[in-house]
Design an enzyme around this catalytic site. Structure first.
Site, mmCIF file in Angstrom:
data_model
loop_
_atom_site.group_PDB
_atom_site.id
_atom_site.type_symbol
_atom_site.label_atom_id
_atom_site.label_comp_id
_atom_site.label_asym_id
_atom_site.label_seq_id
_atom_site.Cartn_x
_atom_site.Cartn_y
_atom_site.Cartn_z
ATOM 1 N N CYS A 257 -1.894 0.460 -4.724
ATOM 2 C CA CYS A 257 -1.130 -0.616 -4.064
ATOM 3 C C CYS A 257 -2.149 -1.479 -3.328
ATOM 4 O O CYS A 257 -2.246 -1.439 -2.103
ATOM 5 C CB CYS A 257 -0.097 -0.047 -3.105
ATOM 6 N N PRO A 260 -3.900 -6.740 0.146
ATOM 7 C CA PRO A 260 -4.792 -7.851 -0.190
ATOM 8 C C PRO A 260 -6.211 -7.455 -0.603
ATOM 9 O O PRO A 260 -7.067 -8.317 -0.754
ATOM 10 C CB PRO A 260 -4.830 -8.663 1.098
ATOM 11 N N GLY A 262 -8.598 -5.115 0.796
ATOM 12 C CA GLY A 262 -9.659 -4.678 1.706
ATOM 13 C C GLY A 262 -10.228 -3.319 1.345
ATOM 14 O O GLY A 262 -11.443 -3.095 1.416
ATOM 15 N N ASP A 323 -2.512 3.756 -0.941
ATOM 16 C CA ASP A 323 -2.256 3.209 0.391
ATOM 17 C C ASP A 323 -0.904 2.507 0.313
ATOM 18 O O ASP A 323 -0.824 1.327 0.001
ATOM 19 C CB ASP A 323 -3.368 2.242 0.790
ATOM 20 N N CYS A 376 -0.307 2.939 7.187
ATOM 21 C CA CYS A 376 -0.585 2.467 8.548
ATOM 22 C C CYS A 376 0.638 2.741 9.426
ATOM 23 O O CYS A 376 0.941 1.997 10.348
ATOM 24 C CB CYS A 376 -0.974 0.989 8.559
#
Length: 438
Positions: A257, A260, A262, A323, A376
């Site tokens: 996933c 963007p 990182g 993630d 997160c």
């Protein structure tokens, strides 16, 4: 009639757009920068918007002490203007009180009518006279209500965090979420020179090699170092998932996933840009950002692919990073709008998708390969419960403890779990799982 100053007017419009549109908050902030004539105006408008969104619940409590009507029953423009004015009166020492009241009244005249302007004038002037007399909910009789109002968070979340960690840790977490989020960067050792850190206005983040804290974001993104791909923006704790995955040069890695991008960037750098990093995401517009990041950083190993992470796997990768989309309760300091968007009923839908994603990620692994599942989020249902259920259902999956990879770190045990206010940086969770060789 002269229009109100551009920064406050732009801030009011953004607050209205945030309430009425589904557009991401960061995109609205970027549009805010574009519509203002100077960097100074843009910085002030951002400060107003972030402050009002962050402190919304406490602002409404304060306004209610001097407003005859419930804040929720006011018109949208009246709410936004009163919140902007109250934030300036109670939080911004450099704005004269008279200016905070006058500019708010002028905003009301410009955006609404004289009746709202009179209401704004009366409420703010009363607040100015009674600033020292504002009383919050009783800490002893209604402790959760007090914490929710004083630290401006939804009460259901405060109740969850107090129940899980106790009041002291929960209150540190709430306070940390209301601090301005620092701008952290990670140097790209494949492009950065020895002089990069000295050229930029940055300072090392303690115990996190390669990570730095920047003082001035506007100057940073205009720098030659940024254009040349010498660094990317990333919170040190967001980097823990890839560090736990520990990708090696020449491997095949799937970022399930990715957007963007990182973590895909971090993985490609760890692999010395040798190997294959498949950056998969269901969103084509967000994949465009992955491609742009890879191009700026001049990383050839990253291969963006449009793919739904819930589709069956192929067993072809040495390492997989999942993630997954989550409630984002660990990054409320960075995304203050998210605390008001989240609802307790959303967790069931999120966890159902997360359970599918961890299974699909595992299917993509070759025997002996390593999976890291990360979020997160701070919520147990999205983190420990997902992993433990998966391990119980999958005999070939073997958990590898995080503290063997991060010895003597307070946030590493069976898993990685960082909690704002208790640990530096954003909230994050990560678990490392190896697929047994049959």
């Amino acid at each position: 009639m002269r229009p109100p100053d551009s920064a406050r007017l732009a801030a009011a419009h953004l607050l209205r757009d945030l309430e009425q549109q589904a557009q991401p908050f960061d995109e609205l902030l970027q549009a805010l920068d574009a519509r203002l004539p100077t960097n100074r105006d843009a910085r002030f408008a951002r400060q107003l918007v972030l402050g009002v969104v962050r402190w919304q619940k406490r602002l409404d409590w304060i306004i209610a002490t001097c407003c005859a009507r419930p804040v929720a029953q006011l018109s949208p423009w009246a709410r936004h203007i009163l919140r902007l004015g109250t934030y300036q009166l109670f939080w911004l020492d450099r704005v004269p009180h008279s200016a905070a009241v006058h500019t708010s009244v002028e905003l009301a005249k410009h955006l609404t009518h004289q009746g709202i302007a009179s209401l704004v004038n009366a409420v703010l002037r009363n607040l100015l006279r009674q600033r020292a007399q504002v009383r919050y909910p009783d800490q002893q009789q209604t402790p959760t209500h007090y914490l929710a109002v004083y630290h401006s968070h939804p009460e259901w979340l405060v109740d969850r965090w107090v129940s899980r960690w106790g009041r002291e840790i929960a209150e540190h977490l709430l306070a940390a979420n209301n601090q301005p989020a620092p701008l952290n960067i990670c140097l790209n050792p494949l492009r950065a020179s020895r002089a990069t850190a000295a050229e930029l206005d940055i300072a090392p983040v303690e115990a996190r090699p390669g990570f730095y804290r920047a003082a001035n974001g506007a100057d940073l993104f205009a720098s030659r170092a940024y254009q040349q791909g010498q660094f990317q923006v990333q919170d040190p704790n967001a980097g823990l998932a890839v560090a736990l995955l520990d990708p090696q040069p020449g491997e095949r890695l799937l970022d399930l996933c990715s957007a963007p991008g990182g973590k895909a960037v971090q993985a490609a750098i760890a692999m010395a840009d040798r190997g294959w990093v498949v950056a998969a995401d269901i969103s084509l517009p967000r994949l465009k950002r992955v491609r742009e990041n890879a191009r700026r950083l001049r990383l050839r190993a990253i291969c963006p692919v449009a793919r739904d992470g819930t589709t069956p796997g192929c067993g072809a990768f040495d390492r997989v990073l999942a993630d997954v989309p989550c409630s984002a309760t660990g990054v409320f300091g960075r995304r203050p709008d998210a605390r008001w968007r989240r609802k307790p009923t959303e967790l069931a839908a999120l966890t159902a998708r997360q359970q599918v994603l961890i299974q699909r990620a595992y299917e993509h692994l070759r025997p002996g390969g390593v999976l890291v599942y990360s979020t997160c989020s701070l919520e147990e249902e999205e983190n420990e419960a997902i992993v433990e259920r998966f391990l119980k259902q999958t005999p070939t999956a073997q958990l590898e403890r995080a503290d063997t990879h991060f010895p003597a770190q307070p946030w590493a045990g069976r898993y990685v779990l960082t909690i704002p206010g208790r640990h530096d940086g954003d909230g994050s969770f990560a678990a490392r799982i190896r697929k047994a060789v049959s």
